[in-house]
Write a protein that holds these residues in place. Structure first.
Motif, PDB file in Angstrom:
ATOM      1  N   GLY A 165      -4.779 -47.391  62.767  1.00  0.00           N
ATOM      2  CA  GLY A 165      -4.340 -46.078  63.230  1.00  0.00           C
ATOM      3  C   GLY A 165      -5.188 -44.929  62.695  1.00  0.00           C
ATOM      4  O   GLY A 165      -6.424 -44.955  62.779  1.00  0.00           O
ATOM      5  N   VAL A 166      -4.526 -43.924  62.121  1.00  0.00           N
ATOM      6  CA  VAL A 166      -5.219 -42.709  61.674  1.00  0.00           C
ATOM      7  C   VAL A 166      -6.187 -42.977  60.529  1.00  0.00           C
ATOM      8  O   VAL A 166      -7.040 -42.134  60.218  1.00  0.00           O
ATOM      9  CB  VAL A 166      -4.209 -41.626  61.244  1.00  0.00           C
ATOM     10  N   GLU A 225      -8.438 -45.361  60.448  1.00  0.00           N
ATOM     11  CA  GLU A 225      -9.708 -45.929  60.916  1.00  0.00           C
ATOM     12  C   GLU A 225     -10.813 -44.881  60.846  1.00  0.00           C
ATOM     13  O   GLU A 225     -10.625 -43.727  61.246  1.00  0.00           O
ATOM     14  CB  GLU A 225      -9.558 -46.469  62.330  1.00  0.00           C
ATOM     15  N   ARG A 257     -11.981 -43.789  58.078  1.00  0.00           N
ATOM     16  CA  ARG A 257     -11.836 -43.073  56.814  1.00  0.00           C
ATOM     17  C   ARG A 257     -12.076 -44.028  55.648  1.00  0.00           C
ATOM     18  O   ARG A 257     -11.979 -45.248  55.781  1.00  0.00           O
ATOM     19  CB  ARG A 257     -10.456 -42.431  56.726  1.00  0.00           C
ATOM     20  N   GLY A 287       0.247 -45.062  63.568  1.00  0.00           N
ATOM     21  CA  GLY A 287      -0.555 -45.589  64.672  1.00  0.00           C
ATOM     22  C   GLY A 287      -1.147 -46.958  64.406  1.00  0.00           C
ATOM     23  O   GLY A 287      -1.837 -47.511  65.269  1.00  0.00           O
TER      24      GLY A 287
END
Length: 269
Positions: A92-93, A95, A97, A120
């Motif tokens: 989710g968010v 990815e 990072r 997500g």
């Protein structure tokens, strides 16, 4: 009894791997090192006779399986079946990072990785169900084909499958391998190659160990079994089906995360 070999390989290195960035389902290609690792794995496996090849449909796995088959002496032209069920866990968010950011997100939520699910992202149970679904369908396919081919039960083509694996894998050290020398034990009905991802493979292997009671070689403990595979780490399992309907298979782990092709060593885990 129907038996088949399952060889599972993690994709080669990507820039995200090297820089410790969460990749998930971001379609990142292999790095220069990753291409070299895939080619090295291909040379190592070049005499293994695979009957089926499956891969995640993400770029890094596609490039890895291509690199492996390109070096094959016996199945270079085998058709690869790309399957989205073999994709990496979706983060989710998180990815794209840094891994450190994912850990900070988990800490802020009062949880720890890998149990933490970013917004997500997929839960571990969802990833496990994808793996179970793929494995169940694979088993059905092999059993159906074995039933359609009486020649398998006579060991004609299957002996060469086992022989090609035995050249590089410690099949003689497999738990319960005493039965392998028994003339009543059939040869392998198939030899399957799967190319996938680190977190996904960890989840799949956990299913093998926890739900299917996978037996481990004496040189391998459970913590090593549940670690994450290095890039192009190679693992081999023998899957056995006794006669009878709706019976779970028994699985024997031959070796985990073999890296002989990368370091030139002979030690296996």
């Amino acid at each position: 009894m129907t038996r088949f070999a399952l060889t599972v390989v993690r994709h080669g290195e990507t820039r995200f791997n090297k820089e410790k960035i969460i990749q998930g389902q971001v379609d990142e290609p292999l790095s220069e090192t990753g291409f070299k690792q895939a080619a090295a794995a291909g040379v190592f496996l070049n005499n293994v006779k695979f009957t089926h090849v499956f891969s995640s449909d993400l770029m890094r796995t596609k490039q890895t399986v291509h690199g492996i088959l390109e070096k094959s002496k016996v199945c270079k032209d085998l058709t690869v079946k790309y399957d989205s069920r073999l994709r990496e866990r979706k983060y989710g968010v998180a990815e794209g990072r840094a891994l450190s950011e994912l850990r900070a997100m988990a800490k802020a939520a009062g949880e720890e990785c890998p149990m933490f699910t970013p917004p997500g992202g997929e839960t571990l149970d969802q990833v496990k169900m994808r793996g179970k679904d793929f494995f169940d369908i694979l088993c059905q396919l092999i059993l159906q084909e074995a039933g359609q081919n009486e020649q398998f039960s006579q060991g004609a083509p299957s002996n060469c499958l086992e022989t090609s694996l035995a050249e590089i894998f410690p099949l003689g050290k497999t738990c319960g391998s005493e039965s392998n020398s028994d003339s009543s034990t059939p040869g392998l009905a198939a030899s399957v190659l799967v190319v996938s991802h680190g977190a996904y493979m960890k989840s799949l292997f956990n299913y093998f160990l926890t739900d299917l009671k996978c037996s481990l070689p004496s040189t391998l403990n459970k913590s090593e079994f549940m670690s994450v595979s290095p890039n192009t780490g190679i693992s081999l399992f023998i899957v056995n089906f006794e006669k009878g309907r709706e019976v779970k298979p028994t699985i024997q782990c031959v070796c985990m995360y073999l890296q002989d092709h990368l370091n030139g060593g002979t030690e296996t885990r």
